[in-house]
Scaffold this motif. Structure first.
Motif, PDB file in Angstrom:
ATOM      1  N   LEU A  44     -30.892  19.586   8.691  1.00 43.03           N
ATOM      2  CA  LEU A  44     -31.487  19.371   7.369  1.00 43.03           C
ATOM      3  C   LEU A  44     -32.263  20.590   6.889  1.00 43.03           C
ATOM      4  CD1 LEU A  44     -32.687  15.679   7.746  1.00 43.03           C
ATOM      5  CD2 LEU A  44     -30.869  16.518   6.257  1.00 43.03           C
ATOM      6  N   ARG A  47     -29.791  23.002   5.588  1.00 40.20           N
ATOM      7  CA  ARG A  47     -29.287  22.591   4.269  1.00 40.20           C
ATOM      8  C   ARG A  47     -30.324  22.856   3.181  1.00 40.20           C
ATOM      9  NH1 ARG A  47     -24.686  21.682   2.457  1.00 40.20           N
ATOM     10  NH2 ARG A  47     -25.397  19.910   1.265  1.00 40.20           N
ATOM     11  N   GLU A  50     -30.234  26.497   2.357  1.00 42.32           N
ATOM     12  CA  GLU A  50     -29.057  26.800   1.539  1.00 42.32           C
ATOM     13  C   GLU A  50     -29.260  26.361   0.098  1.00 42.32           C
ATOM     14  OE1 GLU A  50     -25.621  24.927   3.219  1.00 42.32           O
ATOM     15  OE2 GLU A  50     -25.846  25.945   5.145  1.00 42.32           O
ATOM     16  N   MET A  51     -29.763  25.146  -0.071  1.00 41.15           N
ATOM     17  CA  MET A  51     -29.961  24.621  -1.420  1.00 41.15           C
ATOM     18  C   MET A  51     -31.043  25.399  -2.169  1.00 41.15           C
ATOM     19  SD  MET A  51     -29.469  20.553  -0.784  1.00 41.15           S
ATOM     20  CE  MET A  51     -29.379  20.151  -2.520  1.00 41.15           C
TER      21      MET A  51
END
Length: 76
Positions: A44, A47, A50-51
């Motif tokens: 998580l 992620r 990345e976001m």
């Protein structure tokens, strides 16, 4: 030591052994859960990074029309 004392001592030792076995099993289960959650948290976090990068890129593109790494130095 009387026979009754010995039987009581044996019963107490068996109770302690039972509790120890239960605690060891519980600790193993908790360790499995923690290991699984650690892997999920790491995924998580990746992620989210990345976001965040994608959001920053899109936000900058909307505001300026180009990415910061494509910006020309001031001496050009």
């Amino acid at each position: 030591m009387s026979v009754e004392d010995q039987q009581e001592l044996v019963a107490r030792v068996e109770e302690l052994e039972t509790r120890l076995a239960f605690q060891e099993d519980t600790l193993a289960q908790l360790n499995d859960v923690i290991t699984s959650q650690d892997a999920q948290i790491r995924a998580l976090v990746g992620r989210v990074k990345e976001m965040t990068e994608k959001y920053q890129d899109l936000s900058f593109e909307v505001q300026k029309g180009f990415k910061p790494d494509e910006e020309k130095p001031p001496h050009y």
